[in-house]
Design a protein around this motif. Sequence first.
Motif, short mmCIF file in Angstrom:
data_model
loop_
_atom_site.label_atom_id
_atom_site.label_comp_id
_atom_site.label_asym_id
_atom_site.label_seq_id
_atom_site.Cartn_x
_atom_site.Cartn_y
_atom_site.Cartn_z
N TYR B 35 36.45 -15.21 21.13
CA TYR B 35 36.48 -16.42 21.92
C TYR B 35 35.46 -16.31 23.05
O TYR B 35 35.18 -15.23 23.56
CB TYR B 35 37.85 -16.63 22.59
CG TYR B 35 38.99 -16.97 21.66
CD1 TYR B 35 39.74 -15.97 21.05
CD2 TYR B 35 39.35 -18.29 21.42
CE1 TYR B 35 40.81 -16.28 20.22
CE2 TYR B 35 40.42 -18.61 20.60
CZ TYR B 35 41.14 -17.60 20.01
OH TYR B 35 42.19 -17.92 19.19
N PRO B 43 39.86 -20.69 26.52
CA PRO B 43 39.04 -19.99 25.53
C PRO B 43 38.64 -20.91 24.39
O PRO B 43 39.43 -21.75 23.95
CB PRO B 43 39.98 -18.89 25.03
CG PRO B 43 41.02 -18.74 26.08
CD PRO B 43 41.19 -20.09 26.67
N LEU B 45 37.16 -20.80 20.49
CA LEU B 45 36.95 -19.90 19.37
C LEU B 45 35.49 -19.92 18.92
O LEU B 45 34.91 -20.99 18.73
CB LEU B 45 37.84 -20.30 18.19
CG LEU B 45 37.70 -19.41 16.95
CD1 LEU B 45 38.43 -18.09 17.18
CD2 LEU B 45 38.24 -20.10 15.71
N GLN B 48 36.33 -16.45 13.48
CA GLN B 48 37.60 -15.87 13.05
C GLN B 48 37.36 -15.12 11.75
O GLN B 48 36.77 -15.67 10.81
CB GLN B 48 38.64 -16.97 12.85
CG GLN B 48 39.98 -16.50 12.32
CD GLN B 48 40.97 -17.63 12.11
OE1 GLN B 48 40.74 -18.75 12.56
NE2 GLN B 48 42.06 -17.35 11.44
N VAL B 55 36.52 -16.65 8.28
CA VAL B 55 37.38 -17.80 8.00
C VAL B 55 36.81 -19.05 8.64
O VAL B 55 36.79 -20.13 8.03
CB VAL B 55 38.81 -17.55 8.53
CG1 VAL B 55 39.67 -18.81 8.37
CG2 VAL B 55 39.44 -16.38 7.81
N ASP B 56 36.33 -18.92 9.87
CA ASP B 56 35.81 -20.07 10.60
C ASP B 56 34.75 -19.61 11.57
O ASP B 56 35.02 -18.74 12.41
CB ASP B 56 36.96 -20.77 11.35
CG ASP B 56 36.51 -22.00 12.12
OD1 ASP B 56 37.28 -22.51 12.96
OD2 ASP B 56 35.37 -22.47 11.90
N LEU B 91 36.22 -12.85 24.80
CA LEU B 91 37.52 -12.29 24.49
C LEU B 91 37.65 -12.02 23.01
O LEU B 91 37.26 -12.84 22.19
CB LEU B 91 38.63 -13.27 24.90
CG LEU B 91 38.74 -13.60 26.37
CD1 LEU B 91 39.59 -14.85 26.58
CD2 LEU B 91 39.35 -12.44 27.12
N ASP B 99 46.32 -17.57 12.36
CA ASP B 99 46.37 -18.21 13.67
C ASP B 99 47.71 -18.89 13.97
O ASP B 99 47.87 -19.45 15.03
CB ASP B 99 45.22 -19.18 13.84
CG ASP B 99 45.21 -20.28 12.80
OD1 ASP B 99 44.19 -20.97 12.69
OD2 ASP B 99 46.21 -20.45 12.09
N SER B 100 48.65 -18.85 13.05
CA SER B 100 49.98 -19.33 13.38
C SER B 100 50.83 -18.26 14.03
O SER B 100 51.95 -18.52 14.44
CB SER B 100 50.68 -19.85 12.11
OG SER B 100 50.11 -21.07 11.70
N ASP B 101 50.29 -17.05 14.06
CA ASP B 101 51.00 -15.94 14.67
C ASP B 101 50.59 -15.78 16.12
O ASP B 101 49.57 -16.27 16.56
CB ASP B 101 50.68 -14.62 13.95
CG ASP B 101 51.09 -14.65 12.50
OD1 ASP B 101 50.37 -14.06 11.69
OD2 ASP B 101 52.10 -15.28 12.19
N GLU B 102 51.39 -15.01 16.84
CA GLU B 102 51.02 -14.61 18.18
C GLU B 102 49.70 -13.83 18.14
O GLU B 102 49.49 -12.99 17.27
CB GLU B 102 52.12 -13.73 18.76
CG GLU B 102 51.78 -13.06 20.08
CD GLU B 102 52.86 -12.12 20.53
OE1 GLU B 102 53.90 -12.04 19.86
OE2 GLU B 102 52.66 -11.44 21.55
N GLN B 103 48.82 -14.15 19.07
CA GLN B 103 47.56 -13.43 19.17
C GLN B 103 47.62 -12.47 20.35
O GLN B 103 48.15 -12.81 21.41
CB GLN B 103 46.40 -14.41 19.35
CG GLN B 103 46.18 -15.28 18.13
CD GLN B 103 44.90 -16.08 18.19
OE1 GLN B 103 44.01 -15.79 18.99
NE2 GLN B 103 44.80 -17.08 17.34
N PHE B 105 45.34 -10.32 22.94
CA PHE B 105 43.99 -10.38 23.47
C PHE B 105 43.59 -9.07 24.14
O PHE B 105 44.41 -8.38 24.76
CB PHE B 105 43.87 -11.50 24.50
CG PHE B 105 43.81 -12.87 23.89
CD1 PHE B 105 44.96 -13.51 23.47
CD2 PHE B 105 42.60 -13.50 23.72
CE1 PHE B 105 44.90 -14.77 22.89
CE2 PHE B 105 42.52 -14.77 23.15
CZ PHE B 105 43.68 -15.39 22.72
#
Lengths: 108, 114
Positions: B35, B43, B45, B48, B55-56, B91, B99-103, B105
């Motif tokens: 990020y 932040p 992105l 990813q 992915v992106d 970052l 990305d549906s999970d906790e990230q 940092f």
Amino acid sequence: SQQGEEDPQALSIQEGENATMNCSYKTSINNLQWYRQNSGRGLVHLILIRSNEREKHSGRLRVTLDTSKKSSSLLITASRAADTASYFCATPGYALNFGKGTSLLVTP
Amino acid sequence: EAGVAQSPRYKIIEKRQSVAFWCNPISGHATLYWYQQILGQGPKLLIQFQNNGVVDDSQLPKDRFSAERLKGVDSTLKIQPAKLEDSAVYLCASSLIGDSDEQFFGPGTRLTVL
């Protein structure tokens, strides 16, 4: 973009008071996440609420989610000086999209 | 459990110079993110990775930014050549699945371009 937008941009309260910040987003989500950022600990995940949940608690944090209004709120009860930080909501999509954040100042 | 490691923590360069940032995610995390956070903003992105595949990277300025995650573990983000507007905190984050999970940092790298 599914970017969340936080409101207010800045909030100043005294210790012991409650702090409420809001987040609005634009498209359908499967969950919404709140993060906190301060200079000491960087960006930290606080809580994740799924689209089928309306309310979730974690310690002094209470998060609500209204998918019909595409909005969420974060309530911090009995605030402490250590809660001073920026708070972001983030919505996952193809990527995790952050808003600009609410800057919270808690004074002793 | 060790957190996300980043280095360097601070970097000052002149415009048109090159710079590289390194990130080591939490062990076992398949997804790695870079990020860019400009002062006063959230932040954004840049790229990813899922394991060692992209992915992106739709918001990565590909004419000057590049990133790789060759063995699906640590990653490097490079800027060449740097512009004044690249001054920001970079970052790195990782999550177990996506990305549906906790990230989680890292501490970030603060870049100043003069």
